[in-house]
Design a protein around this motif. Structure first.
Motif, mmCIF file in Angstrom:
data_model
loop_
_atom_site.group_PDB
_atom_site.id
_atom_site.type_symbol
_atom_site.label_atom_id
_atom_site.label_comp_id
_atom_site.label_asym_id
_atom_site.label_seq_id
_atom_site.Cartn_x
_atom_site.Cartn_y
_atom_site.Cartn_z
ATOM 1 N N VAL A 71 0.861 -1.185 0.000
ATOM 2 C CA VAL A 71 0.000 0.000 0.000
ATOM 3 C C VAL A 71 0.900 1.239 0.000
ATOM 4 C CG1 VAL A 71 -1.800 1.275 1.218
ATOM 5 C CG2 VAL A 71 -1.784 -1.232 1.273
ATOM 6 N N LEU A 72 0.810 2.007 -1.054
ATOM 7 C CA LEU A 72 1.623 3.225 -1.144
ATOM 8 C C LEU A 72 1.233 4.166 -0.007
ATOM 9 C CD1 LEU A 72 1.192 3.925 -4.965
ATOM 10 C CD2 LEU A 72 3.182 2.894 -3.847
ATOM 11 N N PRO A 73 2.209 4.788 0.635
ATOM 12 C CA PRO A 73 1.827 5.750 1.682
ATOM 13 C C PRO A 73 1.130 6.960 1.062
ATOM 14 C CG PRO A 73 4.200 5.279 1.729
ATOM 15 C CD PRO A 73 3.664 4.692 0.471
ATOM 16 N N GLU A 74 0.029 7.362 1.666
ATOM 17 C CA GLU A 74 -0.620 8.601 1.212
ATOM 18 C C GLU A 74 0.341 9.751 1.471
ATOM 19 O OE1 GLU A 74 -4.236 8.438 3.434
ATOM 20 O OE2 GLU A 74 -5.280 7.295 1.885
ATOM 21 N N GLY A 75 0.456 10.614 0.499
ATOM 22 C CA GLY A 75 1.410 11.713 0.625
ATOM 23 C C GLY A 75 2.768 11.396 0.026
ATOM 24 N N ALA A 76 2.961 10.156 -0.456
ATOM 25 C CA ALA A 76 4.233 9.829 -1.100
ATOM 26 C C ALA A 76 4.371 10.661 -2.366
ATOM 27 C CB ALA A 76 4.293 8.339 -1.428
ATOM 28 N N GLN A 77 5.587 11.140 -2.628
ATOM 29 C CA GLN A 77 5.841 11.947 -3.813
ATOM 30 C C GLN A 77 6.217 11.058 -4.988
ATOM 31 O OE1 GLN A 77 5.556 15.307 -4.299
ATOM 32 N NE2 GLN A 77 4.826 15.711 -2.213
ATOM 33 N N ILE A 78 5.908 11.535 -6.166
ATOM 34 C CA ILE A 78 6.076 10.736 -7.374
ATOM 35 C C ILE A 78 7.138 11.373 -8.264
ATOM 36 C CG2 ILE A 78 4.885 9.930 -9.468
ATOM 37 C CD1 ILE A 78 2.271 10.106 -7.744
ATOM 38 N N VAL A 79 7.993 10.522 -8.856
ATOM 39 C CA VAL A 79 8.957 10.997 -9.854
ATOM 40 C C VAL A 79 8.832 10.106 -11.091
ATOM 41 C CG1 VAL A 79 10.556 11.883 -8.121
ATOM 42 C CG2 VAL A 79 10.820 9.541 -8.945
ATOM 43 N N PHE A 80 9.239 10.663 -12.204
ATOM 44 C CA PHE A 80 9.176 9.871 -13.432
ATOM 45 C C PHE A 80 10.390 8.942 -13.567
ATOM 46 C CE2 PHE A 80 6.370 13.305 -15.510
ATOM 47 C CZ PHE A 80 5.215 12.598 -15.202
ATOM 48 N N GLU A 81 11.538 9.433 -13.111
ATOM 49 C CA GLU A 81 12.744 8.630 -13.267
ATOM 50 C C GLU A 81 13.309 8.291 -11.917
ATOM 51 O OE1 GLU A 81 15.222 11.031 -15.820
ATOM 52 O OE2 GLU A 81 13.450 11.232 -17.098
ATOM 53 N N LYS A 82 13.650 7.023 -11.760
ATOM 54 C CA LYS A 82 14.198 6.650 -10.465
ATOM 55 C C LYS A 82 15.691 6.962 -10.420
ATOM 56 C CE LYS A 82 14.673 1.971 -9.819
ATOM 57 N NZ LYS A 82 14.182 0.555 -9.873
ATOM 58 N N GLY A 83 16.201 6.953 -9.201
ATOM 59 C CA GLY A 83 17.635 7.139 -9.026
ATOM 60 C C GLY A 83 18.105 8.563 -9.213
ATOM 61 N N GLN A 84 17.226 9.500 -9.149
ATOM 62 C CA GLN A 84 17.655 10.898 -9.301
ATOM 63 C C GLN A 84 18.434 11.360 -8.074
ATOM 64 O OE1 GLN A 84 14.546 13.764 -10.462
ATOM 65 N NE2 GLN A 84 13.244 12.025 -10.937
#
Lengths: 199, 416, 97, 1010
Positions: free
Chosen positions: D929-942
């Motif tokens: 279950v993804l934590p609510e409020g988790a931030q999203i990025v398009f590319e991992k490892g930034q």
């Protein structure tokens, strides 16, 4: 409604019957005038037809002066704003009276049954004035708040319509969902005077 | 500039402190300056300092109608943090926080910047979702921030009521360890002293009564001490921004409101973090003198009177007792008000204007103090180069037309 | 705490009964689509914010629920008049026009 | 335990009632009527505290609110202890326990004092700004040490057992201060028929009359006081408030008063309220706050035994306490001679009177001469010897301008030094409303300046110190105020009643403007001359601040901490200004005034909160079915002020198990939700439709009676701020529902637009939120349950989706709405709230055979999220348009009126293709279950800072889908369905999820339509 339908005021859980049985002699006397019919009436006070219609439905002149009220045996009308009144009638008659109003009124008006939305507390006793003044910023002195005057104001952290019915007699119209809060407030604020509940 | 140190103090005590130099000169206004900065608060003085230090401009004056640091710099609750939600604001405040971290040494003035940590409490599920969101954003923006649960909050602040009996029980909090407080007056004085040492003229008791233009560009300011010619005029005068803008017919999307703060009598140290709650609407910290320093939200009506309505004090103290029931018998010593310029999106305006040579830095609302060094530095850049500093770009006044607002009401919350 | 005369209840009431809305006499453009973005922004966000007399809109939220306007001094906090919606102020200055 | 300084008679104490108390664990005795200070002085206690910075021993200086030193910890338990009350204002009660607030290990033997002596020289004003900077990392450690010395008293460690309340008043005339001016003003105002309130901070009304020896009409002042109070007390229009400090004067003549109701009786008051905050709206305010005496600033003027001259008189006359054996008095005026005369009358020795003036022939001066008291004119006390008590004083001759001392000095043995530099009117309250005080040279003090308040000042506050004049001033002020307040409705009364008693006034010579006594050495090298005792601010410190360029009085105050103590500069501010003025070569008014702020004296937090604490901190709102939820053991969630059932745990269940059970029961059979908290607005009038068209983004013209429609509202900036279903009751009547939290705001929003922009539309709004109890039964068996308790035809044919019918349910008149927030077949039953519990119980009984399952807000959130239904405030944040929510279907394209918010959608920023848009997310790990409020990025490892493109707004494990899912806003998300995004989490891991449709369950919407 069928007779089997159980009806309960917002302060059912306060057990006023049990408290009344204690027969406390307090400086503040509380009675819930519960389960009355409450109708919110809107209309144009400058429209003679509207005034006539109300009169014929309620057998009472609509109070037009700011903060005034009118009363007969079965009905009280309280001025809430230049185009808004609260009509209080005996419990269970509200639907019939709403019907009567709708029948006798024409043009732009509104009637809403809000009998479930609020309840009336009657507060009296020698200390009731000071009790109320604890959480009401309005001046309840007889000079500024005579008998039959009604105001909408802040009561602690809630709102109420307050009408004076005697030097030491007040009606408080409070909202159902805030009733428990007001009841807590009343108990806390009346501690020093003693609170007697009557039925 | 006379160097300050513990050794210096001892030395001066031998001569009964009779030989301390002035911290700043009291110069007469020159006829012309390259830049006149209007407003001698923390932001204005910081602007002057960085302009002189980093952009080599030393023919600068700061004009102040009262005394240096006498506006909101002297009236705020001294909280410094950078845990803002949106990238643009977070980057600006974090830039500022980084400057704070070396500022005392840079200015050779102890600003008593105390990184004691800031807690923002959550009292509802939605509060906690908002906190998670903000903390995650902070983390990925390189801002130290974490979410604490109820037990962790209790461990950090044992005197906080974290029980279920509270009307709005504490569910958790965000925690920024690098946040804290600073001595507000010292910030103004430190910047003033350092700017003065770089040649900046600090003109107190000098009130701007008009902004003169020539050929569509600014050419100076009218003051109660006469006309002062200037190539550029930079306005940084919280509580007076609309008044200044009106002098040249500019409208700003600002409203000026009273913001109240208050302190208790000094008590022995009992609270060593900053605790804030948007939900119950109050926040506090304890100063090094022992006062509980308390703030709340702004008064809802416009007001330039440096005072607000008493009910704000009552509600705020009720909120403090809701959080800290043990403070019920502590006593409130003093309450006061500042005038804050609020923007519709709770973010500042750091912007050029359509008038050449005229710049505004305003609208910090309740959050200006913490931004003092960062605001000064990016504004100095913006004015000196006539080009917005990269961190200031998003705070252009055009955002109100384009719709690209940066809504920080959540993170700004109660005032601070 | 301000003491405010409600022009509908026709008497003074305590500030706690009221809520302030903002600058008065801001009229919604009749044809928003015909405005430039800048004109629309001006309607949305840009306010007079005067130091001195100010016409502002309040609501008697705990009382008659009516909106009304007042002329108030933003430094002394004196209220010079309150008047009903649709009426014009009788006290104005250059700043408030 | 003899009270060595108590004289045998006199004073207003009750010698028949001895009160035992302890100070720093030693037991003492005092009398009823004593303050803690008078009792300690009676017992010969010299040292009551230590100073803040230098830890110097300090004694009692004043008898009033100015006291800087006698700041105690009063109380015997961790719940009842009070930090910082002034002993001079603390009434003695039986078994009072108190301690000094500074001094370690104790005030008499204080190790910190040694540090102060040695290190003090290196601690001038602002020393901390100049050091502790290196290395940077060490400040937090330095600070810990500095903080050890912080603060005076200690906060209680346990919650307050006392309660507090407030009382509102309105009056014609509010009088602050019940001294001669206030009392006479009260008399004349009350006689004129005004409603009067008079408040005084002391335990008895009377002010300076309580310790005067002047006779009024040949009788003791007490006779006049008694007569006056009796007349006022009998007038029902008058409220007398002793022990009541007016702490604030606010705009529009609003006055705050703190009444101490039980502090004088003991530690805890279990019956009533400990303190009461009176809030007074006054038509007219009379300030009769009198004046405070100023001490003089001289060398070592902080040694215990140095006092104000008027305090000496007060202790002798009011408490029967002579606070020493041998007195030296230094004065700039005649009035202070009273202290020496009183001392002499008490039978103790007056060593000398040092009068800084060249001469005086005032009556009291003559009296002192006649008694053979040694008077030295043109001299000053320049230094005091002694550490824990005055041992002697050093007296030297002043030059003509009193800025130098001449010749040699002489020492006089004494143990008490009384000083008087004149009087400062108590202007604090008048400053609170923004009025600037004005300096008057003739009285050497500030008086209240111009104000916009309906304010009057009289008596000592405007420099009138003569008693007859003061009374006269009071009478006329009260009459004028009453006349202005009662325009037209006052009593006809006889002004002749307001007679000033016959008083033999003494003649006085002019006083001298002198504040800071010079020394042979320059101030920087002279013995410490204290200006502000509590913060150890000295004249040398102020001069140093001036030298460094801190010239504005505000800078001086802030740099030296002058006036920042708990006495707020009452004792020292004027002297500090005088020192600054002298050092800068300016006058006092040129140096500036200081602005006094509330509180006049500190006010207990509890009193400011009143009864708004604990469960009364904010109203908790309940539905009609609350008692049922409680009985079922529901866990509650705070939603705005409402208490809503969050979930209904059964014994032994985890929260997750409860939710799973509630969800499955609803999807598979039937669940029931208390939805009463949703806002409901009754909209009536022929223009109701048009109004809805303007307020909502979607069209309403075609909605037929009996039908319901979902709508979204935007603010003018185009951002969504509320949503809900509105039903057509009849052609001219609609029932709007709003979010729970948004209800009051939406009603105000409708009224705002109607009243201020479109009054021509014939429409009325009325809140009916509380009128209806609302219960939603949801799930495939919901119809079966409903059919058992209603005779209405609720078949899909007769009563299709998005319709409503009137019906009787369980014998109660009801409205049933076929709307669904779960995606299941649902019926929302509304009954008048007084029948709510009855109906609810009937539904539960009817549903028993279907295992009807009550569910709370959390299950509601899961079920709606599975359907992609948004929750305002959770999935939106004030920066989201309907388009961002992929809800173009709710945006009217052809509506004639440019409805609210529409115009803003064409702004540049609204046209961006990379706006954050609402989408669904499926985590790669279906159990995570993804934590609510988790931030999203398009590319991992930034690297940090990362480029964030959105965040998770809602996230759950779906019991009926068997996997976890989320709603999120993602930049350009609507066109990115099927693509992966990454969520870098707080624990350092990054999880992957796929963007998908926000509708996870029954995408065609068939289940709600059956």
């Amino acid at each position: 409604m069928s007779n089997s339908a159980r009806v309960e005021s917002p302060l059912e859980h306060a057990d006023f019957a049990g408290l009344a049985a204690l027969k406390i002699n307090g400086g503040v006397i509380l009675r819930e005038a519960k389960l009355l019919g409450h109708l919110n009436l809107r209309g144009n006070a400058n429209d003679p037809d509207f005034l006539k219609g109300v009169k014929s439905a309620l057998d009472l002149d609509l109070p037009l002066a700011p903060c005034s009220s009118a009363q007969n045996a079965n009905t009280t009308i309280m001025w809430l704003s230049p185009d808004e009144w609260l009509v209080i009638v005996d419990g269970v008659t509200e639907a019939a009276i709403e019907g009567k109003l709708r029948q006798s009124l024409r043009g732009h008006f509104a009637v809403s049954d809000i009998s479930g939305a609020q309840t009336m507390l009657e507060i009296s006793g020698k200390d009731c004035l000071q009790l109320l003044q604890k959480s009401i910023g309005y001046d309840l002195h007889l000079d500024s708040f005579p008998i039959n005057k009604v105001i909408g104001t802040a009561l602690a952290k809630s709102s109420a319509h307050i009408r004076r019915t005697g030097e030491y007699n007040f009606q408080l119209i409070i909202r159902r969902s805030f009733a428990d809060y007001i009841w807590l407030w009343l108990q806390q604020s009346s501690k020093e005077y003693g609170l007697s509940v009557t039925l | 500039m006379q160097k300050y140190s513990g050794f210096g103090l001892l030395k001066h005590s031998m001569s009964h402190h009779e030989n301390w130099q002035r911290v700043w000169r009291n110069p007469a206004p020159k006829k012309h300056y390259d830049v006149v900065i209007v407003g001698g608060g923390g932001h204005g003085l910081a602007t002057a300092y960085y302009m002189a230090k980093e952009h080599g401009l030393t023919n600068i004056a700061v004009v102040e109608k009262g005394y240096l640091g006498g506006g909101n710099t002297a009236r705020n609750t001294t909280i410094v943090r950078s845990n803002y939600l949106w990238d643009e604001a977070a980057h600006l405040y974090e830039h500022s926080l980084k400057l704070w971290e070396g500022l005392a040494q840079d200015l050779n003035y102890n600003l008593m910047f105390s990184q004691r940590g800031v807690l923002n409490l959550g009292h509802s599920l939605q509060d906690m979702r908002d906190i998670e969101r903000r903390v995650n954003a902070n983390r990925l923006n390189g801002i130290d921030s974490q979410v604490l649960n109820n037990a962790q909050v209790q461990a950090k602040v044992p005197i906080l009521d974290c029980s279920k009996n509270a009307r709005y029980p504490v569910m958790g909090a965000s925690w920024q360890a690098r946040g804290g407080t600073a001595r507000h007056d010292a910030v103004a004085w430190g910047f003033a002293r350092a700017a003065d040492a770089l040649g900046v003229d600090l003109l107190q008791q000098t009130e701007v009564t008009g902004i003169r233009r020539k050929d569509g560009a600014v050419c100076g300011v009218e003051t109660n001490r006469g006309f002062i010619s200037a190539d550029k005029v930079a306005c940084v005068a919280s509580g007076n921004s609309s008044t200044l803008a009106k002098m040249v017919g500019i409208d700003l999307p600002l409203e000026s409101h009273p913001l109240q703060a208050m302190v208790s009598e000094p008590i022995k140290p009992i609270l060593d973090t900053v605790v804030m709650s948007n939900h119950v609407h109050g926040y506090l910290s304890q100063s090094d003198k022992g006062d509980l320093v308390i703030g709340a939200g702004i008064d809802s009506y416009l007001g330039y009177g440096q005072r607000g309505s008493f009910d704000v004090v009552e509600h705020t103290i009720a909120a403090i007792i809701e959080m800290f029931p043990i403070f019920s018998r502590v006593r409130l010593n003093r309450a006061w008000g500042g005038v804050v310029d609020t923007c519709p999106d709770a973010c500042p305006i750091i912007s050029k204007t359509h008038i050449k040579g005229l710049y505004f830095n305003c609208g910090w609302g309740t959050g200006g103090f913490k931004a003092t060094p960062g605001s000064g530095q990016v504004f100095a850049h913006t004015v000196a180069k006539d080009e917005p500093h990269p961190l200031a770009k998003a705070f252009n006044i055009d955002r109100f037309t384009s719709g690209k607002l940066i809504d920080e009401h959540g993170a700004a919350g109660v005032a601070h | 705490m301000l003491h405010i005369h409600c022009p509908y209840c026709e008497e003074y009431r305590e500030e706690e009964e009221f809520s302030v809305v903002g600058e008065a006499h801001i009229i919604r453009p009749l044809a928003p689509e015909e405005l430039t973005d800048q004109e629309w922004a001006s309607y949305l966000f840009f306010r007079k914010n005067p130091r001195g007399l100010h016409h502002e809109m309040w609501a008697h939220s705990h009382g008659c629920r009516k909106f009304f306007n007042m002329t108030r001094h933003t430094v002394t906090y004196q209220i010079l008049e309150t008047y009903k919606m649709g009426q014009q102020p009788s006290i104005t200055t250059e700043d408030t026009k | 335990m003899k009270q060595i300084n108590r004289v045998d008679n006199g004073g207003r104490i009750n010698r028949h009632k001895t009160l035992v108390f302890t100070f720093n664990n030693k037991t003492y005795q005092g009398f009823e009527g004593d303050t803690l200070a008078s009792a300690l002085l009676a017992n010969g206690v010299d040292v009551v505290g230590r100073s803040f910075k230098y830890s110097r021993p300090r004694g009692i200086v004043t008898a009033d609110a100015q006291e800087p030193n006698a700041i105690f910890q009063v109380g015997s338990s961790q719940a009842t202890t009070i930090p910082n009350p002034r002993a001079t204002q603390t009434e003695l009660y039986k078994n009072l326990e108190c301690h000094s607030t500074n001094g370690w290990p104790n005030v008499d033997f204080d190790l910190m004092g040694t540090v102060g002596k040695i290190g003090g020289a290196a601690m001038p004003p602002g020393f901390y700004y100049k050091t502790f900077m290196f290395p940077q990392s060490m400040w937090m450690s330095y600070e810990k040490i500095i903080r050890k010395g912080a603060g005076l008293g200690c906060s209680p460690q346990l919650p307050d057992p006392d309660s507090y309340d407030k009382l509102h008043h309105h009056c014609d005339v509010m009088i602050v201060g019940a001294g001669p001016a206030g009392l006479s003003a009260a008399l004349s105002a009350a006689r004129a028929g005004a409603r009067v309130i008079i408040a005084d901070e002391q335990n008895e009304l009377g002010g300076s009359l309580l310790c005067t020896r002047q006779l009024l009409d040949g009788q003791a002042a007490q006779v006049w006081i008694d007569k006056t109070i009796s007349e006022l007390a009998q007038n029902k229009n008058v409220i007398l408030l002793p022990r009541s400090t007016v702490f604030g004067y606010f705009d529009h003549n609003y006055i705050g008063i703190n009444e101490r109701r039980s502090d004088h009786l003991g530690e805890v008051d279990h019956n009533g309220t400990r303190q009461r905050l009176h809030k007074v709206r006054a038509k007219q305010v009379i300030l009769a706050t009198g004046a405070h005496e100023r001490p003089l600033v001289y060398g070592n003027n902080d040694v215990p035994g140095c006092m104000l001259a008027s305090a000496v008189s007060t202790y002798i006359n009011r408490y029967g306490v002579v606070p020493g054996k041998t007195l030296a008095l230094m004065t700039t005026n005649d009035y202070a001679y009273k202290a020496a005369l009183d001392w002499h009358d008490a039978g103790r020795k007056v060593a000398l009177i040092v009068d800084t003036r060249a001469s005086s022939d005032g009556d009291m001066v003559k009296e002192a001469m006649q008694r053979g008291i040694n008077i030295v004119f043109g001299h000053a006390i320049i230094d005091v010897k002694g550490s824990k008590r005055v041992k002697s004083v050093e007296v030297a001759k002043l030059n003509d301008s009193a800025d130098k001392v001449l010749g040699s000095s002489v020492n006089y043995v004494c143990d008490t030094v009384a000083s008087s530099g004149g009087w400062s009117p108590v202007i604090h309250l008048s400053s609170h409303t923004g009025s600037r005080p004005v300096w008057r040279d003739d009285i050497q003090g500030f008086v209240p300046g111009e104000t916009v308040q309906a304010q009057h000042v009289c008596g000592g506050l405007q420099g009138v110190y003569n008693l007859s004049q003061t009374l006269k001033d009071g009478f006329s002020c009260g009459a004028v105020a009453a006349q202005e307040a009662c325009k037209g409705h006052g009593n006809d009364h006889d002004d002749d009643l307001n007679v000033v008693p016959q008083i033999d006034e003494l003649s006085e010579s002019a006083s001298m403007a002198l504040f800071h006594i010079p020394h042979f050495k320059p101030t920087s090298r002279a013995p410490k001359q204290f200006v502000d005792y509590q913060n150890d601010v000295t004249a040398a410190g102020i001069e140093m601040a001036n030298r460094e360029g801190f010239e504005s009085i505000e800078h001086v105050k802030r740099y030296t901490a002058l006036g920042f103590g708990t006495d707020q500069g009452k004792l020292g501010n004027i002297n500090g200004m005088a020192v600054t003025a002298k050092s800068l070569g300016k006058t006092i008014p040129e140096t500036g005034t200081t602005i006094f702020r509330p509180m006049y004296t500190p006010v207990t937090f509890g009193a400011l909160a009143g009864s708004d604490v604990k469960q009364l901190f904010d109203p908790a709102r309940f539905t009609a079915m609350h008692s049922w939820h409680l009985a079922q053991g529901a866990e509650f969630e705070d939603v705005g002020q409402w208490k809503r059932p969050w979930y209904f745990p059964q014994p032994g269940e985890t929260m997750q198990q409860s939710l799973q059970r509630e969800c499955l029961a609803t999807r598979n059979s039937v669940g029931i939700l208390d939805a009463s908290t949703l806002g409901k607005i009754d909209i009536q009038g022929k223009d109701a439709r048009e109004f809805l068209n303007r307020i909502y983004t979607n069209p309403w013209s075609q909605l037929a009676p009996g039908r319901c429609r979902y709508g979204v509202m935007c603010k003018e900036d185009g951002m969504v701020f509320d949503d809900g279903v509105t039903s057509c009751i009849d052609d001219n009547r609609f029932l709007m529902t709003t979010t729970t939290g948004g209800a009051p705001g939406v009603l105000a929003w409708l009224e705002l637009w109607h009243q201020t922009e479109w009054p021509e539309l014939e429409v009325y709004f009325s809140t009916v939120t509380d009128h209806w109890a609302t219960m939603t039964i949801s799930g495939p068996n919901s119809r079966k349950v409903l059919e058992k308790i209603t005779s209405a035809d609720v078949s899909n044919e007769a009563f299709p989706y998005m319709g409503w019918i009137p019906a009787e349910v369980a014998g109660v008149k009801a409205r049933i709405f076929r709307i669904s927030f779960t995606g299941e077949l649902s019926f929302e039953i509304n009954v008048q709230a007084n029948y709510g519990l009855h109906t609810w119980e009937a539904v539960i009984a009817a549903g028993e055979e279907f295992n009807i399952t009550p569910y709370g807000t959390e299950t509601m959130h899961i079920l709606r999220a599975e359907k992609g239904f948004i929750i305002i405030g959770q999935d939106t944040d004030g920066s989201v348009t309907p388009q961002d929510l992929d809800m173009n279907w709710v945006v009217g394209k052809k509506k004639e009126f440019s409805y609210l918010g529409k115009r803003s959608w064409t702004r540049i920023d609204n046209q961006r293709s990379d706006r954050k848009q609402l989408v669904g997310l499926k985590p790669k790990d279906p159990n995570f279950v993804l934590p609510e409020g988790a931030q999203i990025v398009f590319e991992k490892g930034q690297a940090i800072p990362m480029t964030m493109v959105g965040h998770v707004t809602s996230s759950y494990f779906s019991a009926c889908l068997g996997y976890s899912f989320a709603l999120a806003v993602v930049k350009g998300g609507i066109d990115r369905k099927g693509q992966s995004v990454f969520l870098p989490l707080a624990d350092g891991t990054t999880v992957e999820a796929e963007i998908c449709s926000s509708v996870f369950y029954d995408p065609k919407g068939e289940r709600q339509n059956v």
